[in-house]
Each structure stands twice: as structure tokens, then as C-alpha cells.
Scaffold this active site. Structure first.
Site, mmCIF file in Angstrom:
data_model
loop_
_atom_site.group_PDB
_atom_site.id
_atom_site.type_symbol
_atom_site.label_atom_id
_atom_site.label_comp_id
_atom_site.label_asym_id
_atom_site.label_seq_id
_atom_site.Cartn_x
_atom_site.Cartn_y
_atom_site.Cartn_z
ATOM 1 N N ASP A 142 0.857 -1.335 -0.226
ATOM 2 C CA ASP A 142 -0.105 0.136 -0.318
ATOM 3 C C ASP A 142 0.553 0.331 -0.202
ATOM 4 O O ASP A 142 1.664 1.420 0.781
ATOM 5 C CB ASP A 142 -0.944 0.274 0.984
ATOM 6 C CG ASP A 142 -1.885 -1.055 1.699
ATOM 7 O OD1 ASP A 142 -1.643 -2.051 0.731
ATOM 8 O OD2 ASP A 142 -2.472 -1.297 2.500
ATOM 9 N N GLU A 312 -10.079 -2.789 3.996
ATOM 10 C CA GLU A 312 -9.250 -1.937 4.288
ATOM 11 C C GLU A 312 -9.045 -0.747 4.058
ATOM 12 O O GLU A 312 -10.047 -0.582 3.066
ATOM 13 C CB GLU A 312 -7.760 -3.019 3.963
ATOM 14 C CG GLU A 312 -8.049 -4.240 3.772
ATOM 15 C CD GLU A 312 -6.835 -5.360 3.342
ATOM 16 O OE1 GLU A 312 -5.976 -6.416 4.270
ATOM 17 O OE2 GLU A 312 -6.327 -5.357 2.434
HETATM 18 C C1 FRU Z 1 -3.878 -3.650 2.723
HETATM 19 C C2 FRU Z 1 -2.966 -4.188 3.958
HETATM 20 C C3 FRU Z 1 -3.468 -3.324 4.933
HETATM 21 C C4 FRU Z 1 -2.598 -3.120 5.809
HETATM 22 C C5 FRU Z 1 -1.276 -2.919 5.505
HETATM 23 C C6 FRU Z 1 -0.426 -4.108 5.434
HETATM 24 O O1 FRU Z 1 -2.945 -4.134 1.794
HETATM 25 O O2 FRU Z 1 -3.771 -5.245 4.008
HETATM 26 O O3 FRU Z 1 -5.035 -3.058 5.908
HETATM 27 O O4 FRU Z 1 -2.261 -2.507 6.385
HETATM 28 O O5 FRU Z 1 -1.284 -3.868 3.748
HETATM 29 O O6 FRU Z 1 1.108 -4.424 5.054
#
Ligand code: FRU
Length: 602
Positions: A142, A312
Site C-alpha cells: 500500500d 482495508e
Molecule cells: C492492505 C493491507 C492493510 C495493512 C497493510 C499491511 O493491503 O493489508 O490493511 O495495513 O496491507 O502491509
């Protein structure tokens, strides 16, 4: 127990370190010479070793590294500069099944640790993007915490500095003054006693509501260990380093919640936060006066839109519906899996928000429609920049999919981001409001002189072949207008002499465009990669205008008016060299321009 003199020292080949095997799964690596980096040898197919970094006898941190067993794929640097003049030992616990210490001693990693003064980050991998942000090395997922301050676009991202698969979540950092050229900065927030540093957001606090100073950048992120809790940090050096708030965690719940997204709500004069209540398929709404104490106000999501696996990375902001002045709120809810073509994707809701409750718009039947920000497979965790200038709402997404992100055929780095995109809203013929997405205007600066600017021409069943640029592995932007006249399908194909091809079909009758990457090049690293994705074109009168951005391993297909966008990774064995255009019936193509692009500085 102390390492006794019977420990087997091995592998004289290691430079600047001393290796002592303590048991089948336990080895000490002592740093014995001065240097900036301890280079650690990685083999991607191996399991993680637990690497306890001990400085002057104290545990400094624990990282997880896929230390090489039978061969070294690449090495990753551990920065020794903060410990200059101190004793550094790695106390390593591996999880291999071995019968004896002698067995353990044979692992490829032990002979390949070294202390070095430089680490060459030049990355010449064939699929490394030429004009999309990607980390110099290591895994990225992300984009998060993006904020604009004093002319600088800060891009933080989920980063593993110690390998090209997900692990050791850290906020990586890159900055840009033009959204095209990115400068890699040192890691901004590193794992600490509360856990790894998952996604979050940043905001400026000019009113100094937090007491951290009116010039500070405040970050909220998820600390992830056995549980997920929310943490606060702030920066007083323009986002370079962050001081962790001693009162962390500031929000704890008894269920999985992550990715806090904060913004100053100028209607209510307080802060709001959206927090993903991941397994409950909802976003929690919080409010605060000082960014430290938060009150839970409501939740939104249960039963609405695509429910999928986990929710998310939320984002919520107000936008104007183009041409009307009407204001609406857009709530981004990334979800995984459950995307329209499998795996992860970004859905959104349009509605109203009063600082407490998000109320979604309904369609003519009173239902809340499911809407997608992008109609490709490779667009996830999309969120916007905070505090962008000129009222811009600029977003960027992770250009991959959790289905296969860790398997794509790259090595020194894994994953890039989409082009930065500016979004507004438009009302479509069905009465619904949708997001309008345009590539950030700055990207046009990469254009070289067009190598094709034919006037209008017609195509039929016999395809017309047009050469694509060859410089810089063919990276280019293609613009064209299609008039499908008698409502027959119009096919655009990108191809090369190896038979790698991407086929895009505009179906005017159904108002769709499809993108077939099943024969696009290397596709066999995951059964989920070969795919056909489809976007609604919202087109009327059989017309469609397109803008395509072709980088070394991605294609972004924009409607020129921004009514849809489709992002897909491709791994051609050689760059595509030809664009061919054909039509079931007669179609007219106009305004075709092909701009070779200059590589960005990345
Ligand atoms: C989304 C996610 C988020 C989390 C991050 C961990 O892709 O799963 O929810 O904060 O990646 O790397």
C-alpha cells in the site's frame, strides 16, 4: 548460555564478519569490521529466519529475513551507521529442518554475509517501471500516509527493506515536487515494541490541535503484532523522521481494525477518522479534537456494496460533481478478496457525511450500488494525498493484486504504484454519481514528440498496423478516438514478434471495453494472472476516446474524459512493437498520437 569455544566457525569467505554456529537452528554473526552496511544474503523460496540484532549486548530489534539456504538470489543491506563504534551481533534463529550443526553450516548464507561501504541500488531489471514509482529495492504494498507540504508530495508506503516479499512492515518514503520524478528517502517509521508499522495516514495540523506544533505532520498508523492497535507519531522535519507518541496505542479494540485515515472536517471543526473494521466489512467513524483522544461515532458498510473478505484502507473526502457545484462525499473501501476480477480491488460509495454518519446514495430501486474505482486487476489500497494544493484530490494505488503480488517475475524490488490520478465526480446517464479519474496533468511533461499523428482513417476487418516506439523499451502514451459507426466491435491489439499480445475490444453495443492479457507475455507464475477485465465505457453514440500509458510491466487505459480507468500488469518477453486496429464493421479512428515517453527519475 555463552557461545563456547567448541562452536564451529565456518566459511572464511564471509567478509568482515565472524560466524559461530551454536546449534542446528541458531547462529551468531558478529560484525568485525567497520562499514556502512551488513549485507545479508536472501533466497526467496526459503522461510524467514528470525534475526535478533544485538548491540552492546542489548536487543536492538528483531527482523525477519529469508536467509539463503541453497543459493543466494540477492543481498539486502542492514544499515550499521547508527551503531558505529558499538558491538553488533546478529543472533539468528532459523526454522530449517536439519539434523546436525554440520548440516546448518552448509547453508549458502553464511559464506555470503559481508560488511560493505556501499550498496548499489541501480536496478536494471527488465520489468522495472520507467515512469511509475517503485522502491529501489525490497517489497512494497500500500501507498499510505501521503501528504503534501510546502511544494513536496510525500509518498509513504508499506515497505520491506529486507527482502522482496511481504514482511517487516515499515513506512518507506519517497518525495516528489512534480508527481513524476521520485526521490527515495530513508525509512520514515520503523517497527517498534508495539509491532510492525501498517498502513495509516498523515495530515498537517496548522491549528496545532495536537500540541505537536503548527508546522508538524501528524501520522496515524496501525501497530500490528499479535493484535492491531492504532498509534500516533509526528514529524517536525517535514516528514523525514517521526517521533513516536509515548502514549501509544491511542485506540484499542477487541477485534481486527487497521489503516486509520484522518482528515480535518472543516464543516464541523474537528478531526474525523475512518478505521477499517476489517473482518466486519465496515468502516468505523471516529472524531477527535486533538488527534490523541478519539470517540467512536458510527460505522458504515455492513451489507452494502461488495462485502468480500476483509475491508482495508479507507479514505473519505468531499468532492464537487462536475458541472453542477453539488458537493458529495466519496468513501473509498478497499477490499480483499472480492474485486470484480478476483482478488483485491478498490470500491467506493458516494453519499453524505455530517461528521458522524456516512449515508450512501441509493439508485432508482433504493439500493446502494457497488462501484469500482478501476476496472483492471492491479489497483489496490488506493487513497488520496492529504492537504494537496488547489483543491486537488490526487490518489495513487498499489499496482498489484494480493492474489499474485509476491510471485510476479521481478527480484530486487516488488511492486510499483499507479500513476498519480486526479479525481472529481460526474453524474452519468443512469442518474448515479461516479468518480472521474484523470492521470495527473504533470505526466504530460514526459512526452517526447509524437511519432504518429495521422489524420482520421477508417478500419475494417483487415487490421491496420502502427509501429510503437522502440526507445526506452517502448514506453509510451497512446491517444486515440474511436467512432464505431455501425456498432461493430473495435479491436486494439498490442503485440510483438514473439506473439505476446494484449487485446482490447470496444463493444459499443454493450458500452464496454475488455482487456485480455492471457497471452501478454509471462503469465504462468500464478493461475490468477491470466485474465480478461472489462470496464463500462459510459459511451454514447458508439464513440470512445482513450489514453493508454504503457510502461515496462503495466498498462493503464483511461477514458480521455476519465469516466473509467483500467490498470493491468503485463510482463511481455520483449516490449510490444505494434498497435493493430481493426473493426467488425467499418470504424473511424481519429486523433491518433503516439508519444514516446522519457523515463522519469526514480
Ligand atoms: C492492505 C493491507 C492493510 C495493512 C497493510 C499491511 O493491503 O493489508 O490493511 O495495513 O496491507 O502491509
Amino acid at each position: 548460555m555463552m557461545a563456547s569455544s567448541t562452536a564451529i566457525s565456518a566459511n572464511a569467505a564471509s567478509e568482515g564478519v565472524k560466524i559461530e554456529h551454536l546449534g542446528v537452528n541458531n547462529t551468531l554473526v558478529r560484525v568485525e569490521s567497520d562499514g556502512k552496511y551488513l549485507m545479508m544474503p536472501v533466497q526467496e523460496s526459503n522461510d524467514d529466519a528470525t534475526v535478533n540484532v544485538v548491540v552492546d549486548g542489548n536487543l536492538e530489534r528483531t527482523i525477519f529475513v529469508r536467509l539463503a539456504k541453497s543459493k543466494v538470489d540477492y543481498t539486502v543491506p542492514f544499515d550499521l551507521t547508527p551503531y558505529k563504534g558499538h558491538d553488533v551481533i546478529l543472533n539468528i534463529v532459523t526454522s530449517q529442518s536439519r539434523s546436525s550443526v554440520r548440516d546448518a553450516q552448509d547453508d549458502a548464507c553464511w559464506g555470503n554475509f559481508s560488511v560493505a561501504d556501499s550498496f548499489n541500488t541501480d536496478n536494471r531489471e527488465k520489468y522495472r517501471p520507467a515512469f511509475h514509482h517503485a522502491p529501489k529495492y525490497g517489497w512494497m504494498n500500500d501507498p499510505n500516509g501521503m501528504v503534501y507540504k510546502d511544494g513536496v508530495w510525500h509518498l509513504y508506503y508499506q515497505w520491506n527493506p529486507y527482502g522482496s516479499k511481504w514482511q517487516n512492515m515499515t513506512w518507506g518514503h519517497a518525495t516528489s515536487t512534480d508527481l513524476i520524478n521520485w526521490k527515495q528517502m530513508p525509512a520514515a517509521i520503523e517497527p517498534n515494541g508495539l509491532g510492525a508499522v501498517f498502513s495509516g495516514s498523515c495530515a498537517l495540523d496548522p491549528r496545532n490541535t495536537s500540541g505537536f506544533g503548527s508546522n508538524s505532520i501528524v501520522a496515524l498508523y496501525t501497530s500490528a503484532a499479535t493484535s492491531q492497535v492504532q498509534s500516533l507519531a509526528h514529524s517536525t522535519d517535514n516528514g523525514k523522521t517521526f517521533e513516536i507518541y509515548p502514549g501509544n496505542p491511542i485506540i484499542t479494540l477487541d477485534s481486527e481494525a487497521r489503516d486509520p485515515n484522518i482528515f480535518w472536517n472543516h464543516h464541523t471543526g474537528e478531526w474525523n477518522m475512518m478505521l477499517a473494521h476489517a473482518l466486519e466489512h465496515e468502516m468505523l467513524v471516529f472524531a477527535s479534537e486533538n488527534l490523541k483522544e478519539w470517540n467512536l461515532r458510527s460505522s458504515f458498510g455492513k451489507g452494502f456494496g461488495a462485502q468480500g473478505g476483509v475491508w482495508e484502507c479507507p479514505d473519505l473526502f468531499e468532492l464537487t460533481v462536475e458541472g453542477t457545484g453539488e458537493k458529495k462525499w466519496m468513501l473509498i473501501c478497499n477490499l480483499n478478496p472480492g474485486g470484480p476480477f478476483g482478488g483485491s480491488a478498490a470500491q467506493y460509495f458516494i453519499g453524505d457525511f455530517d461528521g458522524t454518519t456516512f449515508t450512501p446514495d441509493t439508485d432508482a430501486d433504493g439500493k446502494v450500488p457497488t462501484k469500482w474505482m478501476d476496472f483492471g486487476k492491479d489497483h489496490y489500497a488506493t487513497v488520496s494525498w492529504s492537504d494537496a494544493p488547489h483543491n486537488r484530490r490526487t490518489v495513487i494505488g498499489w499496482m498489484s493484486n494480493w492474489q499474485y503480488a509476491a510471485e510476479v517475475p521481478t527480484m530486487q524490488f516488488r511492486s510499483a504504484n499507479t500513476l498519480p490520478r486526479d479525481i472529481t465526480l460526474f453524474r452519468a446517464a443512469d442518474g448515479q454519481i461516479y468518480v472521474k479519474t484523470l492521470p495527473a496533468a504533470e505526466i504530460e511533461a514526459l512526452r517526447k514528440k509524437s511519432i504518429h499523428s495521422s489524420k482520421s482513417f477508417s478500419v475494417n476487418k483487415n487490421s491496420r498496423q502502427i509501429a510503437l516506439p522502440s526507445a526506452n523499451n517502448g514506453i509510451c502514451e497512446i491517444i486515440l478516438n474511436i467512432d464505431a459507426k455501425k456498432a461493430g466491435n473495435v479491436t486494439l491489439e498490442l503485440g510483438n514478434k514473439l506473439g505476446n499480445k494484449v487485446t482490447m475490444i470496444f463493444n459499443p453495443e454493450e458500452s464496454t471495453i475488455s482487456f485480455d492479457r492471457r497471452e501478454s507475455g509471462i503469465v504462468d507464475f500464478s493461475q490468477d494472472f491470466p485474465a480478461v477485465t472489462v470496464a463500462p465505457t459510459f459511451s454514447d453514440k458508439n464513440k470512445l476516446s482513450l489514453r493508454l500509458f504503457i510502461d515496462r510491466s503495466s498498462i493503464e487505459l483511461f477514458d480521455t474524459d476519465g469516466k473509467f480507468v483500467m490498470t493491468n500488469l503485463v510482463f511481455p518477453q520483449e516490449p510490444y512493437t505494434t498497435l493493430s486496429v481493426k473493426s467488425d464493421n467499418k470504424a473511424q479512428i481519429s486523433g491518433l498520437q503516439i508519444f514516446p515517453l522519457n523515463p522519469a527519475s526514480l
